[in-house]
Design a protein around this motif. Structure first.
Motif, PDB file in Angstrom:
ATOM      1  N   GLY A 265       0.811  -1.224   0.000  1.00  0.00           N
ATOM      2  CA  GLY A 265       0.000   0.000   0.000  1.00  0.00           C
ATOM      3  C   GLY A 265       0.835   1.260   0.000  1.00  0.00           C
ATOM      4  O   GLY A 265       0.399   2.288   0.514  1.00  0.00           O
TER       5      GLY A 265
ATOM      6  N   GLY B 237       2.236  -1.264   8.191  1.00  0.00           N
ATOM      7  CA  GLY B 237       0.779  -1.152   8.204  1.00  0.00           C
ATOM      8  C   GLY B 237       0.206  -0.584   9.485  1.00  0.00           C
ATOM      9  O   GLY B 237      -1.012  -0.392   9.575  1.00  0.00           O
TER      10      GLY B 237
ATOM     11  N   ASP C 281      -1.913   8.096   8.691  1.00  0.00           N
ATOM     12  CA  ASP C 281      -1.816   7.133   7.595  1.00  0.00           C
ATOM     13  C   ASP C 281      -0.961   5.942   8.021  1.00  0.00           C
ATOM     14  O   ASP C 281       0.007   6.101   8.778  1.00  0.00           O
ATOM     15  CB  ASP C 281      -1.186   7.789   6.362  1.00  0.00           C
ATOM     16  CG  ASP C 281      -2.063   8.871   5.760  1.00  0.00           C
ATOM     17  OD1 ASP C 281      -3.291   8.670   5.705  1.00  0.00           O
ATOM     18  OD2 ASP C 281      -1.514   9.917   5.356  1.00  0.00           O
TER      19      ASP C 281
ATOM     20  N   PHE D   9       4.382   2.384   5.720  1.00  0.00           N
ATOM     21  CA  PHE D   9       4.960   1.370   4.833  1.00  0.00           C
ATOM     22  C   PHE D   9       6.413   1.202   5.270  1.00  0.00           C
ATOM     23  O   PHE D   9       7.168   2.182   5.337  1.00  0.00           O
ATOM     24  CB  PHE D   9       4.889   1.818   3.373  1.00  0.00           C
ATOM     25  CG  PHE D   9       5.574   0.891   2.414  1.00  0.00           C
ATOM     26  CD1 PHE D   9       4.930  -0.254   1.963  1.00  0.00           C
ATOM     27  CD2 PHE D   9       6.862   1.153   1.957  1.00  0.00           C
ATOM     28  CE1 PHE D   9       5.556  -1.117   1.075  1.00  0.00           C
ATOM     29  CE2 PHE D   9       7.496   0.300   1.076  1.00  0.00           C
ATOM     30  CZ  PHE D   9       6.840  -0.840   0.632  1.00  0.00           C
TER      31      PHE D   9
ATOM     32  N   SER E 197       1.359   6.131   3.855  1.00  0.00           N
ATOM     33  CA  SER E 197       0.583   5.485   2.789  1.00  0.00           C
ATOM     34  C   SER E 197      -0.793   6.125   2.678  1.00  0.00           C
ATOM     35  O   SER E 197      -1.617   5.991   3.574  1.00  0.00           O
ATOM     36  CB  SER E 197       0.436   3.984   3.067  1.00  0.00           C
ATOM     37  OG  SER E 197       1.704   3.380   3.209  1.00  0.00           O
TER      38      SER E 197
ATOM     39  N   TRP F 176      -3.716   2.822   1.582  1.00  0.00           N
ATOM     40  CA  TRP F 176      -3.163   1.583   2.109  1.00  0.00           C
ATOM     41  C   TRP F 176      -3.922   0.353   1.616  1.00  0.00           C
ATOM     42  O   TRP F 176      -3.344  -0.556   1.027  1.00  0.00           O
ATOM     43  CB  TRP F 176      -3.159   1.635   3.634  1.00  0.00           C
ATOM     44  CG  TRP F 176      -2.597   0.403   4.278  1.00  0.00           C
ATOM     45  CD1 TRP F 176      -3.288  -0.522   5.002  1.00  0.00           C
ATOM     46  CD2 TRP F 176      -1.240  -0.046   4.239  1.00  0.00           C
ATOM     47  NE1 TRP F 176      -2.450  -1.525   5.417  1.00  0.00           N
ATOM     48  CE2 TRP F 176      -1.176  -1.254   4.960  1.00  0.00           C
ATOM     49  CE3 TRP F 176      -0.079   0.453   3.667  1.00  0.00           C
ATOM     50  CZ2 TRP F 176      -0.001  -1.973   5.122  1.00  0.00           C
ATOM     51  CZ3 TRP F 176       1.099  -0.259   3.826  1.00  0.00           C
ATOM     52  CH2 TRP F 176       1.125  -1.462   4.552  1.00  0.00           C
TER      53      TRP F 176
END
Length: 657
Positions: free
Chosen positions: A539, A568, A600, A603, A615, A618
């Motif tokens: 993502g 993530g 966000d 990554f 990201s 994502w």
């Protein structure tokens, strides 16, 4: 009546054109004494009848073959091919053909040139390697002749030269601006006049600057030569290698790539000639371009004067005659990705410095910090020492999605915190705002993920162009307006970007604040990533920071450590700590939730390479409606020590909002 060999005769052309045979002969032999309208009619009739003159008969009657010879040292060198192409086009426009002869050795050059002259009306002698006495004797025997890349002592022999001093000066000035003071010249063939002139120019530049170190090693003119001397180049310890020509630079780059040397991160490399292939090198080659100078056409202009007896030697003013006989062309530097800032490893390491005291911290804070313009780019200096550079990215290859970026970024102790154009991912460039898919255009570079097909190289690489930059009064905040354009040049986004710098003396570091507002001023914008199209965990797309590898790398986020925990996650911060021998550096990135209205996902990559970023898409696409905008706010701290979980809060508190 047709000729015995078949085809129309000159008599038939004359009758069809309504002129005499003599007129046809004058027109087709290039004489200018015929009325232009009549000449055009004769040529039209000759073309219509497919008339071709009897070359043997014409040679017997006029003493001319309408052929010139080009004598070159190496048919395989693209630089000589460029001269051939330019010369042929110019000569053919005047009705002359070009015969090419290769002189494989200096000893054979004179014999090859004399043999070529017996078959042709004149000779262009390119880069002759013979000694001066032999050359001066030869040019009288084969005149009319023009020399390219060499000048004869004979007063009536014309020449076309390249201003090698100007070219070398441009290369050295460019390298000096990047901090290089230790240069190595990978010399060409010893008998090459061009090699001697380039070395003479380099020595003059070094003599004028006592702080510069210049050495040279014997290389050559071929790719095999550059490949062969790569180990010597590395053993020299120089920070930049100036190859004799582009071909030897290609060989050097190839061997350095096999050794795992980062060009330009570890070593900068330049060429000379500017052949078309330079932009296809990996990385693209910084060189001095000659191709646009059209040396072959200039040589033909001088040669035709000699053939027709209208050369400058008939001029009453000897100085004017000399300037018209000897043309010196000035080349221009062509910037590629093979040159960069002097490697941080050449800056004294932090471990060699004494322990800091309270007085040192005050001195650190008092040293001036600010952005300084350097051509089209900007450098961030602290007490005159480079901490970062904001580059336009204009010289990036289109396949990398050209974009403004930060590189290098260094810690206060001089450790490298970014890498650009690395072998594993050529489209990674320092710190940049890179998005993989904006309305179908990639601003990430390289291949695009296609569902059911995998990463695929598409012709969809966009570019971010800086429209201009402004510096705030404090000198620490750099504002840029950046236009995002598609592969075809259409507008997609307008970005307002502000990059601020600050010191963190109590934490042995400094920091950056990156603020971007993406405005959908040209219509609605749709952002996606490979993850939104089925590639799990991919993502990526946002503010991406690519770091060099280290002896050890540690990742820290809220509540855990390691790549698997951080990738993530929506932690407010992420810390990347790297060990270099006994030294540690840390990069702390913090997302400003209040300013951008969200956190966000991060990554994160550590195993294959070291890179982290935010990201924007994502697992789900993100849309920016027309005339609306999206904010991205990230703060960064660059520190010369290992950061653990207990120390994060204090560093964040010291970072300006």
């Amino acid at each position: 009546m047709a000729r015995a060999g078949g085809g129309p005769t000159i008599t038939q052309v004359a009758e069809a054109a309504g002129v005499s045979r003599a007129t046809v002969s004058r027109v087709l032999n290039g004489r200018t004494s015929v009325d232009p309208s009549i000449g055009a009619r004769v040529k039209e009739v000759a073309d219509k009848l497919h008339y071709r003159p009897n070359l043997t008969a014409r040679y017997l009657s006029t003493g001319r073959t309408l052929t010139i010879a080009l004598v070159i040292p190496d048919l395989g060198n693209p630089m000589f091919q460029t001269i051939l192409r330019s010369l042929s086009r110019a000569a053919e426009a005047d009705g002359y053909s070009v015969l090419v002869a290769e002189a494989p050795s200096p000893e054979r050059e004179a014999a090859v040139a004399r043999d070529a002259r017996r078959r042709c009306d004149a000779v262009v002698l390119v880069s002759p390697r013979m000694d001066d006495l032999t050359l001066d004797d030869l040019v009288e025997q084969i005149s009319p002749v023009v020399l390219v890349n060499r000048r004869s002592a004979h007063p009536r022999i014309s020449s076309v030269g390249i201003d090698y001093a100007a070219g070398m000066s441009q290369l050295v000035t460019h390298l000096e601006g990047l901090g290089h003071r230790d240069l190595l010249y990978v010399a060409g063939p010893p008998r090459s006049a061009a090699n001697r002139e380039r070395l003479r120019a380099l020595n003059a530049l070094a003599d004028a600057d006592p702080t510069m170190m210049l050495r040279s090693i014997h290389g050559g003119s071929s790719m095999a030569d550059g490949y062969r001397v790569a180990e010597q180049v590395l053993d020299s310890g120089a920070t930049a290698a100036l190859a004799f020509n582009d071909l030897s630079a290609f060989g050097l780059l190839a061997r350095l790539n096999e050794f795992g040397v980062d060009v330009p991160g570890d070593l900068s490399v330049t060429g000379f000639d500017g052949i078309t292939l330079t932009r296809f090198a990996v990385p693209s080659l910084t060189t001095v371009a000659q191709e646009e100078l059209d040396a072959g056409a200039v040589a033909w202009r001088l040669l035709r004067r000699g053939i027709e007896g209208t050369g400058a030697e008939g001029s009453g003013d000897s100085s004017d005659a000399d300037s018209s006989r000897h043309v010196l062309l000035e080349p221009q530097i062509l910037l590629g990705d093979s040159t960069g800032r002097v490697p941080p490893s050449r800056i004294p390491a932090a471990s060699a410095r004494p322990e800091r005291t309270a007085a040192d911290e005050v001195a650190l804070e008092d040293k001036p910090l600010g952005w300084v313009r350097e051509g089209r780019d900007w450098t961030l200096l602290h007490g005159g020492v480079l901490l970062s550079a904001a580059l336009t990215g204009a010289s990036m290859a289109p396949v990398h999605s050209p974009r403004p970026h930060l590189h290098p970024v260094r810690s206060l102790a001089g450790h490298a915190m970014t890498v650009t154009n690395p072998v594993d991912h050529r489209h990674h460039f320092g710190v940049s705002l890179a998005l993989p898919d904006v309305n179908g255009t990639t601003y990430w570079g390289g291949r695009t993920y296609v569902e059911g097909q995998g990463p695929t190289l598409l012709a969809n690489q966009g570019r971010q162009e800086s429209l201009g930059e402004e510096l705030t009064e404090n000198g620490r905040d750099l504002h840029a307006e950046v236009r995002w354009r598609t592969h075809g040049g259409s507008d997609v986004l307008l970005e307002q970007r502000r990059i601020g710098a600050y010191l963190l003396p109590e934490h042995r570091g400094w920091g950056l604040s990156w603020r971007s507002r993406l405005e959908a001023d040209s219509g609605a914008v749709h952002l996606t990533s490979p993850a939104t199209r089925g590639r799990l965990g991919a993502g990526y797309g946002g503010l991406f920071w690519r770091l060099p590898t280290a002896d050890e790398t540690r990742i820290l986020v809220e509540g855990g450590q390691g790549e698997s925990h951080a990738h993530g996650s929506t932690s407010e911060f992420i810390v990347v700590s790297r060990r270099h021998g006994d030294d540690w550096t840390s990069l702390l990135l913090v997302q400003d939730e209040a300013a951008q209205g969200r956190i966000d996902p991060w990554f994160v990559r550590v195993m294959d390479y070291v890179g982290v970023g935010t990201s924007l898409a994502w697992t789900q696409p993100r849309d920016i409606p027309a005339e609306e905008s999206l904010d991205l706010r990230v703060r960064a701290a660059v520190l010369d020590h290992l950061v653990d979980a207990d120390g994060v809060a204090g560093i964040i508190a010291a970072m300006p909002a």
